[in-house]
Each structure stands twice: as C-alpha cells, then as structure tokens.
Write an enzyme that holds these catalytic residues in place. Structure first.
Site, short mmCIF file in Angstrom:
data_model
loop_
_atom_site.label_atom_id
_atom_site.label_comp_id
_atom_site.label_asym_id
_atom_site.label_seq_id
_atom_site.Cartn_x
_atom_site.Cartn_y
_atom_site.Cartn_z
N LYS A 14 0.84 -1.22 0.00
CA LYS A 14 0.00 0.00 0.00
C LYS A 14 0.87 1.27 0.00
O LYS A 14 0.65 2.18 -0.80
CB LYS A 14 -0.90 0.04 1.26
N ARG A 90 -9.21 0.58 8.92
CA ARG A 90 -8.73 -0.79 9.17
C ARG A 90 -9.75 -1.61 9.92
O ARG A 90 -9.50 -2.79 10.20
CB ARG A 90 -7.46 -0.70 10.02
N ARG A 129 11.90 -5.44 4.42
CA ARG A 129 11.58 -4.02 4.31
C ARG A 129 12.53 -3.17 5.15
O ARG A 129 12.91 -3.53 6.25
CB ARG A 129 10.15 -3.85 4.83
N ARG A 162 11.72 -1.67 10.58
CA ARG A 162 10.71 -1.19 11.54
C ARG A 162 10.67 -2.11 12.76
O ARG A 162 10.89 -3.31 12.63
CB ARG A 162 9.33 -1.18 10.87
N ARG A 173 0.28 -9.51 13.21
CA ARG A 173 -0.37 -8.44 12.42
C ARG A 173 -1.23 -9.03 11.31
O ARG A 173 -2.29 -8.51 10.99
CB ARG A 173 0.69 -7.49 11.85
P1 AMP Z 1 1.24 0.32 9.04
O1 AMP Z 1 2.40 1.25 8.85
O2 AMP Z 1 0.03 0.72 8.23
O3 AMP Z 1 1.62 -1.12 8.87
O4 AMP Z 1 0.79 0.49 10.56
C1 AMP Z 1 1.67 0.19 11.63
C2 AMP Z 1 0.89 0.02 12.92
O5 AMP Z 1 0.21 1.26 13.24
C3 AMP Z 1 -0.22 -1.03 12.88
O6 AMP Z 1 0.26 -2.33 13.12
C4 AMP Z 1 -1.12 -0.51 14.00
O7 AMP Z 1 -0.58 -0.79 15.28
C5 AMP Z 1 -1.06 1.00 13.81
N1 AMP Z 1 -2.10 1.51 12.87
C6 AMP Z 1 -1.89 2.08 11.65
N2 AMP Z 1 -3.05 2.44 11.10
C7 AMP Z 1 -4.02 2.08 11.96
C8 AMP Z 1 -5.44 2.15 11.94
N3 AMP Z 1 -6.11 2.69 10.90
N4 AMP Z 1 -6.11 1.66 13.01
C9 AMP Z 1 -5.47 1.14 14.07
N5 AMP Z 1 -4.14 1.01 14.15
C10 AMP Z 1 -3.40 1.48 13.11
#
Ligand code: AMP
Length: 215
Positions: A14, A90, A129, A162, A173
C-alpha cells in the site's frame, strides 16, 4: 476531493503504491496512518504515547485515537486532489467514521483498491523491508535497493527495519488483519466500489494495474 482507499494485508505494498503514484502525479496525495503514528511516537506526543504499546505488539490502536488523529488531516486538505488512504480504515467502525468525514467535507469515495497478495509473499516482503529513519522513504533489501547500501537515496540518513517487522509480530499483524480488516473487503464490494488488483508482479507492473483500476 476524491478519496481512494488502499486496502490490503501488511506488506501488500500500500505504502509503495501510494509513494509511486504521488511521485508520478501531484494530483495524488499520500496519507499513511502508520507513518503518522510512527511520527507521533517518535515525537512522544499524547497520541504517540497512547499508541506505542499496541504498535509494538502488532495490535491496532483504538478507533477513537486514529479518528482523532486523522480527522484534521483529511478535513484540512485543500484544492482538488485524490487522497490515497494507506492504512485507514482498518476496521468496520473506522469505515463508518470515514463515511462521516467524507460527507462533512463534501468529498467523494472514488474507489477502494484491494491489493491482493499471496500470504507466503507477505512475510518475505515485510522481513526485507527497510525505512529511512529520518524521512520515512521505503526500501527493500532485494526489490527496492538504495544506491548506497543502508543509506537513504532521498536524504542520506540510515535505513532501519521497523520495530514491528520481526517475524512473530508480523504473524500477529496478519491475524489482526484477517479478523479486523478483511471484513472491509465484502463491505466495499457490496457498495460497488471495490477494485481488486493482484500484486504478484514487479512493482512497476502493479503501479500500472492500480492506475488502470482507478480509471
Ligand atoms: P502500518 O504502517 O500501516 O503497517 O501500521 C503500523 C501500525 O500502526 C499497525 O500495526 C497498527 O498498530 C497502527 N495503525 C496504523 N493504522 C491504523 C489504523 N487505521 N487503526 C489502528 N491502528 C493502526
């Protein structure tokens, strides 16, 4: 303003798609909820302190916190553009919150692009990554290599993995994605806005597929 939701499992690309599209055409603007949260954590804001633990464990942060954080950004977007939402919504509750935001700022939900990637590929992609610790630019040890090993092409700072990209957290996740986010696929399919893109090929090929899906 048009809203495009990029939907898919962790590691499906994404962020990469949003970054490529917005680099190619300024009409696209990239909004990543994960990046916003990581910045909040590194600045130790109130939101960052509340989110930090859940993020480390690979859990979702609360819908209320995400809504509060993202609302001003979405409502504050000016001019004609296509906002690429990466990582939000999400959960079904977040999709309802987004509908309310879209209605109150007179935007249009243009499409929901579901980046469908085989589960066995996701873990490999996430493990490899790397991100720039300063500007957040994304890389991969095999597929998106910087010109100089370990150094960001954009700002010259160090590339790091990360904190939530270790194998155990990734597996968690993925299970959170299945339980909380996958229901959105059917929800948007029923609303007639879902466009499925299979992300199996090279990044540049998937970018073209996403562009075609956006019409
Ligand atoms: P991402 O970078 O999109 O993989 O997000 C990293 C982490 O941020 C996720 O594993 C969640 O802990 C948190 N996070 C990101 N976006 C959301 C969301 N829309 N709702 C809840 N937690 C989020």
């Amino acid at each position: 303003m048009k809203i495009v939701i990029l939907l898919g499992a962790p590691g499906c690309g994404k962020g990469t798609m949003a970054a490529r599209l917005s680099a190619q055409d300024p009409v696209f603007r990239h909004l990543s909820s994960g990046d916003m949260l990581r910045e909040a954590v590194s600045n130790q804001t109130r939101a960052g302190r509340l989110a930090e633990d859940a993020m480390k464990r690979g859990e979702l942060v609360s819908d209320e916190l995400i809504a509060e954080m993202i609302k001003d950004t979405i409502m504050g977007v000016e001019g004609e553009c296509t906002l690429l939402l990466d990582g939000f919504p999400r959960t079904v509750a977040q999709s309802v919150i987004l509908d309310q935001m879209i209605e109150s700022c007179g935007a249009e939900l243009w499409a929901v692009v579901w980046l469908d990637v085989a589960e066995e590929d996701l873990v490999d992609r996430i493990v490899g990554r790397r991100v720039c610790q300063s500007c957040g630019a994304g890389y991969h040890v095999d597929t998106i290599r910087p010109k100089k090993d370990g150094i960001c092409d954009v700002c010259g700072d160090a590339l790091v993995a990360r904190k939530d990209d270790d194998v155990e957290t990734i597996k968690h996740r993925l299970s959170v994605y299945k339980a909380s986010t996958m229901p959105l696929i059917d929800l948007y399919k029923e609303r007639g806005v879902l466009r499925r893109v299979v992300g199996a090929g090279a990044i540049s090929e998937t970018v073209e597929l996403v562009k075609n899906a956006l019409g």
